[in-house]
Enzyme design. Structure first.
Site, PDB file in Angstrom:
ATOM      1  N   HIS A   1       0.828  -1.220   0.000  1.00  0.00           N
ATOM      2  CA  HIS A   1       0.000   0.000   0.000  1.00  0.00           C
ATOM      3  C   HIS A   1       0.858   1.264   0.000  1.00  0.00           C
ATOM      4  O   HIS A   1       0.481   2.291   0.560  1.00  0.00           O
ATOM      5  CB  HIS A   1      -0.950   0.012   1.194  1.00  0.00           C
TER       6      HIS A   1
ATOM      7  N   ASN B   1     -10.217  -3.145   1.903  1.00  0.00           N
ATOM      8  CA  ASN B   1      -9.903  -3.101   0.480  1.00  0.00           C
ATOM      9  C   ASN B   1     -11.153  -2.808  -0.324  1.00  0.00           C
ATOM     10  O   ASN B   1     -12.260  -2.748   0.212  1.00  0.00           O
ATOM     11  CB  ASN B   1      -9.306  -4.441   0.018  1.00  0.00           C
TER      12      ASN B   1
END
Length: 506
Positions: A85, A158
């Site tokens: 990320h 997510n």
């Protein structure tokens, strides 16, 4: 011990320092030519697939030193960029509750209708580095920090409702597999290579996530047009201590929109920052992106009747079984003043929950509760990262933690412990504070996985067959493209064997 020619960590002790014996032989033999897997202390590992739990569906145990060592090492592999990320964009905004869940929780953020709670939301790709492109085929992170009156709540998920693996023990392996191959440092921000598909083809539990990741959901048109999911089951606890399971869903007011692969390639060629620029420009012109927050609420008895295990993070709960209930909305209306100070330094952790929200025994969630904090200690320089403005609660906070690297406050008084009687304004615990659900987890501890986690294909099949014909064709084309980049024949064969278990047309 003779040095192994296998890749990965190997013993550094010179051969002459260890006399030959049963222990040394043990470390040389594992399935023929393979060296035995050990901890960093040389302790042989008997099970590298499952974390230690109190019964097959019980909580993960802190005593699992193998899990802690493995994840700790993984968390500290990169500085200062996030290991996963790393490529992210974020914005400030607010959350407004429109429907109270007071019957299910005492968390004020979910009971006080009409209150606008500040939030900071970060979107990200998973596989690429901070300098990679915005538009690869990849999962998108969707992390929201609520600055509630009872402390920070981080809902970290997510844009896809399931995950690749069932147990946090496998997270370092998953990320190592999808990242650049270590001997050549490519491909960047891509899963179309041997190590990823080798791992996936040996992990049938990943097949449901693969269907989502190879679908158009993994190449969104805009960050303003993606869904968000908490992925795991959490618990809500009301004033009486009664528990209700909950799954969280973010639904974009603009609807879900994606690109096709050829469009994504053109966007990548034209503008590496396409998603970041789109979010920035939308906020600058006052076209504020908005999401509804919806929940799925269900009891322990209802969960026991599901034809799958809700603690398995590779499974969804179909809305036909548990309908979504919209309870609020989130609006993002302000771009960060400084990208590094806010977007880069923001620290999310799923363990940050206010009183009235609690955790389930999902084995992936259990590992995440440890991993995020451990990562932040290194990446942000020490235990005082919560004092960085973007991470600091907007409500009062006090405790007896002192000193440490980058301490920016000036704690006063002689008392830095509890209990104490020397200082009238010393922080004290409160009956209204956070309490864990008193679940009766009955089982012998062991590295086990519940039999209810064993179905790896039915929901993958359900997802594939729910797609329209063009979407199915896009998914199949994505698999063809990805596997065409895999050089090793047996990996391609294994993957196709899994696909036939999902739908023979694949």
């Amino acid at each position: 011990m003779a040095a192994s020619k296998q890749t990965g960590k190997r013993a550094t002790t010179p051969p002459e320092s260890h006399p030959r014996g049963n222990g040394d032989e043990l470390h040389q033999q594992a399935g023929g030519s393979h060296p035995v897997m050990t901890t960093d202390q040389g302790i042989p590992v008997a099970d590298n697939q499952n974390s230690l739990r109190q019964g097959p569906r019980g909580p993960t145990l802190l005593e699992d030193f193998i899990l802690r060592e493995k994840i700790t090492h993984f968390d500290h592999e990169r500085i200062p960029e996030r290991i996963v990320h790393a490529r992210g964009s974020a914005a400030h905004g607010y959350f407004e509750l429109t429907r109270s869940l007071a019957a299910h929780t005492r968390a004020r953020i979910l009971t006080e209708v009409g209150v606008k709670t500040p939030v900071f939301t970060r979107f990200s790709t998973v596989a690429g580095g901070a300098g990679s492109v915005d538009t690869p085929r990849d999962v998108r992170g969707f992390a929201v920090k609520f600055y509630t009156r009872e402390g920070n709540w981080d809902l970290v998920g997510n844009n896809i409702p399931v995950f690749f693996i069932q147990d946090a023990m496998k997270f370092p392996d998953l990320v190592h597999a999808v990242k650049m191959e270590p001997d050549r440092a490519f491909p960047q921000a891509a899963s179309a290579h041997d190590t990823f598909w080798d791992f996936i083809s040996l992990m049938p539990e990943s097949m449901h996530m693969i269907m989502w990741a190879m679908s158009d959901r993994a190449i969104p048109r805009s960050l303003r047009m993606i869904e968000g999911f908490g992925v795991h089951s959490f618990r809500l606890l009301n004033e009486a201590g009664e528990s209700t399971f909950v799954k969280f869903h973010w639904r974009p007011k603009l609807g879900i929109q994606s690109t096709v692969w050829d469009e994504a390639l053109k966007l990548q060629s034209a503008d590496n920052d396409f998603h970041r620029r789109d979010l920035f420009e939308a906020i600058q012109r006052g076209d504020f992106p908005e999401w509804e927050l919806a929940v799925q609420l269900f009891t322990e008895e209802e969960a026991d009747a599901f034809p799958f295990d809700h603690l398995d993070p590779t499974k969804i709960i179909p809305e036909s079984l548990v309908p979504l209930q919209v309870i609020g909305r989130m609006v993002l209306d302000r771009w960060p003043d400084n990208f590094f100070a806010e977007t880069e330094q923001v620290a999310f952790c799923p363990a940050n929950v206010p009183p009235g929200i609690d955790f389930s025994n999902d084995p992936l969630l259990q590992g995440r509760l440890f991993s995020y904090l451990d990562t932040q200690l290194l990446r942000l320089g020490g235990p005082n990262f919560h004092q960085i403005p973007v991470n600091a609660p907007k409500c009062p906070f006090a405790n007896h933690q002192r000193d440490g690297h980058m301490q920016m406050q000036v704690p006063k008084g002689r008392v830095a412990y509890d209990p104490s009687s020397l200082q009238e304004d010393s922080p004290r615990e409160t009956p209204a504070g956070f309490r864990s659900h008193a679940s009766a987890d009955d089982g012998r501890k062991g590295r086990t996985r519940a039999e209810s986690f064993a179905d790896h294909y039915s929901q993958a099949r359900m997802f594939f067959r729910s797609l329209e014909t063009p979407e199915q064709a896009h998914l199949a084309s994505a698999l063809v493209f990805e596997l065409s980049k895999v050089e090793t024949l047996k990996v391609r064969v294994r993957t196709v064997s899994h696909l036939r278990n999902i739908d023979d047309s694949l």
